[in-house]
Design a protein around this motif. Structure first.
Motif, PDB file in Angstrom:
ATOM      1  N   PHE A 171       0.818  -1.214   0.000  1.00  0.00           N
ATOM      2  CA  PHE A 171       0.000   0.000   0.000  1.00  0.00           C
ATOM      3  C   PHE A 171       0.860   1.276   0.000  1.00  0.00           C
ATOM      4  O   PHE A 171       0.388   2.317  -0.465  1.00  0.00           O
ATOM      5  N   SER A 172       2.095   1.174   0.451  1.00  0.00           N
ATOM      6  CA  SER A 172       3.007   2.324   0.309  1.00  0.00           C
ATOM      7  C   SER A 172       3.355   2.528  -1.161  1.00  0.00           C
ATOM      8  O   SER A 172       3.411   3.666  -1.653  1.00  0.00           O
ATOM      9  N   ARG A 173       3.591   1.433  -1.851  1.00  0.00           N
ATOM     10  CA  ARG A 173       3.906   1.537  -3.281  1.00  0.00           C
ATOM     11  C   ARG A 173       2.726   2.131  -4.046  1.00  0.00           C
ATOM     12  O   ARG A 173       2.899   2.988  -4.911  1.00  0.00           O
ATOM     13  N   ILE A 174       1.519   1.681  -3.695  1.00  0.00           N
ATOM     14  CA  ILE A 174       0.328   2.235  -4.363  1.00  0.00           C
ATOM     15  C   ILE A 174       0.244   3.738  -4.102  1.00  0.00           C
ATOM     16  O   ILE A 174       0.001   4.535  -5.016  1.00  0.00           O
ATOM     17  N   LEU A 175       0.479   4.129  -2.864  1.00  0.00           N
ATOM     18  CA  LEU A 175       0.367   5.546  -2.503  1.00  0.00           C
ATOM     19  C   LEU A 175       1.397   6.405  -3.260  1.00  0.00           C
ATOM     20  O   LEU A 175       1.064   7.470  -3.790  1.00  0.00           O
ATOM     21  N   ILE A 176       2.626   5.932  -3.318  1.00  0.00           N
ATOM     22  CA  ILE A 176       3.687   6.670  -4.029  1.00  0.00           C
ATOM     23  C   ILE A 176       3.308   6.820  -5.507  1.00  0.00           C
ATOM     24  O   ILE A 176       3.370   7.902  -6.088  1.00  0.00           O
ATOM     25  N   PHE A 177       2.921   5.723  -6.074  1.00  0.00           N
ATOM     26  CA  PHE A 177       2.510   5.658  -7.471  1.00  0.00           C
ATOM     27  C   PHE A 177       1.379   6.662  -7.730  1.00  0.00           C
ATOM     28  O   PHE A 177       1.407   7.440  -8.696  1.00  0.00           O
ATOM     29  N   GLU A 178       0.381   6.660  -6.851  1.00  0.00           N
ATOM     30  CA  GLU A 178      -0.792   7.531  -7.051  1.00  0.00           C
ATOM     31  C   GLU A 178      -0.442   8.999  -6.855  1.00  0.00           C
ATOM     32  O   GLU A 178      -0.961   9.866  -7.552  1.00  0.00           O
ATOM     33  N   GLU A 179       0.441   9.277  -5.930  1.00  0.00           N
ATOM     34  CA  GLU A 179       0.837  10.685  -5.711  1.00  0.00           C
ATOM     35  C   GLU A 179       1.620  11.223  -6.908  1.00  0.00           C
ATOM     36  O   GLU A 179       1.470  12.379  -7.281  1.00  0.00           O
ATOM     37  N   ILE A 180       2.469  10.389  -7.497  1.00  0.00           N
ATOM     38  CA  ILE A 180       3.209  10.834  -8.681  1.00  0.00           C
ATOM     39  C   ILE A 180       2.224  11.130  -9.811  1.00  0.00           C
ATOM     40  O   ILE A 180       2.275  12.196 -10.435  1.00  0.00           O
ATOM     41  N   PHE A 181       1.330  10.201 -10.047  1.00  0.00           N
ATOM     42  CA  PHE A 181       0.349  10.425 -11.117  1.00  0.00           C
ATOM     43  C   PHE A 181      -0.470  11.669 -10.840  1.00  0.00           C
ATOM     44  O   PHE A 181      -0.759  12.451 -11.740  1.00  0.00           O
ATOM     45  N   ASP A 182      -0.864  11.838  -9.601  1.00  0.00           N
ATOM     46  CA  ASP A 182      -1.743  12.955  -9.306  1.00  0.00           C
ATOM     47  C   ASP A 182      -1.054  14.303  -9.487  1.00  0.00           C
ATOM     48  O   ASP A 182      -1.712  15.292  -9.811  1.00  0.00           O
ATOM     49  N   TYR A 183       0.245  14.328  -9.277  1.00  0.00           N
ATOM     50  CA  TYR A 183       0.966  15.580  -9.509  1.00  0.00           C
ATOM     51  C   TYR A 183       0.733  16.032 -10.959  1.00  0.00           C
ATOM     52  O   TYR A 183       0.399  17.182 -11.227  1.00  0.00           O
ATOM     53  N   GLY A 216      -5.534   5.749   0.977  1.00  0.00           N
ATOM     54  CA  GLY A 216      -4.213   5.129   1.070  1.00  0.00           C
ATOM     55  C   GLY A 216      -3.403   5.636   2.252  1.00  0.00           C
ATOM     56  O   GLY A 216      -2.738   4.857   2.931  1.00  0.00           O
ATOM     57  N   LYS A 217      -3.468   6.937   2.514  1.00  0.00           N
ATOM     58  CA  LYS A 217      -2.672   7.486   3.615  1.00  0.00           C
ATOM     59  C   LYS A 217      -3.134   6.914   4.955  1.00  0.00           C
ATOM     60  O   LYS A 217      -2.311   6.532   5.797  1.00  0.00           O
ATOM     61  N   GLN A 218      -4.418   6.879   5.143  1.00  0.00           N
ATOM     62  CA  GLN A 218      -4.939   6.346   6.410  1.00  0.00           C
ATOM     63  C   GLN A 218      -4.620   4.861   6.543  1.00  0.00           C
ATOM     64  O   GLN A 218      -4.259   4.377   7.620  1.00  0.00           O
ATOM     65  N   TYR A 248      13.245   4.724  -7.514  1.00  0.00           N
ATOM     66  CA  TYR A 248      12.973   3.900  -8.700  1.00  0.00           C
ATOM     67  C   TYR A 248      11.814   4.487  -9.515  1.00  0.00           C
ATOM     68  O   TYR A 248      11.854   4.533 -10.746  1.00  0.00           O
ATOM     69  N   SER A 249      10.783   4.955  -8.808  1.00  0.00           N
ATOM     70  CA  SER A 249       9.604   5.508  -9.486  1.00  0.00           C
ATOM     71  C   SER A 249       9.957   6.769 -10.272  1.00  0.00           C
ATOM     72  O   SER A 249       9.487   6.970 -11.392  1.00  0.00           O
ATOM     73  N   VAL A 291       4.035  13.163  -0.609  1.00  0.00           N
ATOM     74  CA  VAL A 291       4.108  11.798  -0.070  1.00  0.00           C
ATOM     75  C   VAL A 291       5.283  11.661   0.908  1.00  0.00           C
ATOM     76  O   VAL A 291       5.195  10.954   1.915  1.00  0.00           O
ATOM     77  N   ASP A 292       6.358  12.385   0.630  1.00  0.00           N
ATOM     78  CA  ASP A 292       7.520  12.376   1.524  1.00  0.00           C
ATOM     79  C   ASP A 292       7.115  12.924   2.902  1.00  0.00           C
ATOM     80  O   ASP A 292       7.423  12.342   3.943  1.00  0.00           O
ATOM     81  N   ARG A 293       6.388  14.038   2.887  1.00  0.00           N
ATOM     82  CA  ARG A 293       5.921  14.633   4.152  1.00  0.00           C
ATOM     83  C   ARG A 293       5.003  13.670   4.900  1.00  0.00           C
ATOM     84  O   ARG A 293       5.043  13.585   6.119  1.00  0.00           O
ATOM     85  N   PHE A 294       4.168  12.973   4.151  1.00  0.00           N
ATOM     86  CA  PHE A 294       3.273  12.011   4.794  1.00  0.00           C
ATOM     87  C   PHE A 294       4.086  10.939   5.518  1.00  0.00           C
ATOM     88  O   PHE A 294       3.817  10.613   6.678  1.00  0.00           O
TER      89      PHE A 294
END
Ligand SMILES: [Fe+2]
Ligand SMILES: [Fe+2]
Length: 312
Positions: A171-183, A216-218, A248-249, A291-294
């Protein structure tokens, strides 16, 4: 049928309700609200978009400000930059198709198992929405280009940290992935420079992902606290893994093939120079800031990713 029993083997509680309920009615309320929003805003991905016959190559498919070479001066010919915008769009969409396929498998392994019972309803929406995203990202590439790029081999192992830590990793990988896309999606979903169909795809994805990121964050925080309580010795190893995944992402955005496909001479050198350019390093920090701050605020990182990895 073997999955729940196997996965439950190293859990700290034998009572599924006790394990999943945690102590937080706020999270349950949020899950109910997000599920309701997903139901209310449900759309048919196969009829949502009006696909034009062609997408003009004279237009910028991606705003040049968001290209991997932006601010570096490595490529200044407009025709090549426009080609790069097309190939980077295909790369970006391909990353979603491959990345989310693999992560959907992991979510599908967990749905309706005892540890994830509380999240079943929302995980159904998640899987359904990601399936829609995979379809429309791939559809764009197949309609207007030569199709998606093949999946790149990942140097990172994906499991074997113990079941509870594997949950955190997924779920960390999903969150990182989603934050990059959302940017990118949140910006290009409003960008009048790019073709309508691309703007609409970015906007649709941004709309769904705002719910996924909130969930994802919660979830990551809860999974992390549970894993840490059961097995505190892996804390540093997990922090390193998550940071390596962030690195890597970022690197995966700089697919060497995009430089080859738009005819850049010495594509590997251009990629290398772009990746390590100070302007780009500053951008990578910006891209990952949220995501880093999270991860720092959640206690998952003892130091931020930005300070350790950007110049690596
Ligand atoms: Fe998605
Ligand atoms: Fe998502």
């Amino acid at each position: 049928m073997t999955e729940p029993a196997t996965r439950a083997a190293d859990r700290t509680s034998t009572n599924p309700k006790e394990r999943i309920t945690m102590d937080d009615s706020g999270f349950s309320t949020m899950l109910a609200r997000l599920s309701e929003k997903s139901r209310d805003e449900y759309y048919n991905p196969y009829t949502k978009f009006t696909w034009p016959d062609t997408v003009s190559e004279d237009q910028w498919w991606m705003n040049p400000d968001y290209l991997t070479v932006s601010g570096t001066g490595l490529i200044d010919d407009e025709e090549t930059l426009k080609a790069l915008a097309r190939y980077e769009t295909v790369n970006f969409f391909s990353l979603h198709v491959h990345g989310i396929r693999e992560l959907m498998i992991e979510v599908a392994k967990r749905i309706h198992t005892p540890d994830f019972a509380e999240y079943n309803e929302y995980l159904h929406h998640f899987i359904g929405e990601e399936n829609a995203h995979m379809w429309f990202f791939a559809e764009f590439c197949h309609r207007y280009t030569g199709g998606i790029y093949p999946e790149a081999a990942s140097p990172l192992r994906r499991e074997g940290f113990g079941n509870l830590w594997d949950d955190v990793i997924v779920f960390s990988r999903i969150l990182i992935f989603e934050e990059i896309f959302d940017y990118y999606n949140s910006r290009m979903g409003k960008d009048q420079l790019i073709p309508d169909i691309l703007r609409e795809i970015h906007a649709a994805h941004h709309h769904d992902e705002s719910r996924h990121v909130a969930f994802g964050k919660q979830l990551v925080k809860r999974l992390y606290d549970r894993a840490l309580a059961a097995d505190p010795d892996r804390r540093e190893e997990i922090e390193k893994y998550v940071k390596d995944y962030m690195t890597y992402s970022v690197r995966s955005l700089y697919n060497p093939q995009i430089f080859r496909d738009c005819g850049v001479g010495n594509p590997l050198a251009v990629r290398r120079e772009a990746l390590s350019h100070p302007v780009r390093e500053a951008f990578h920090v910006k891209l990952m800031t949220r995501v880093d701050r999270f991860f720092v605020a959640a206690g998952i990182f003892s130091t931020s990713w930005g300070t350790e990895h950007v110049s690596a």
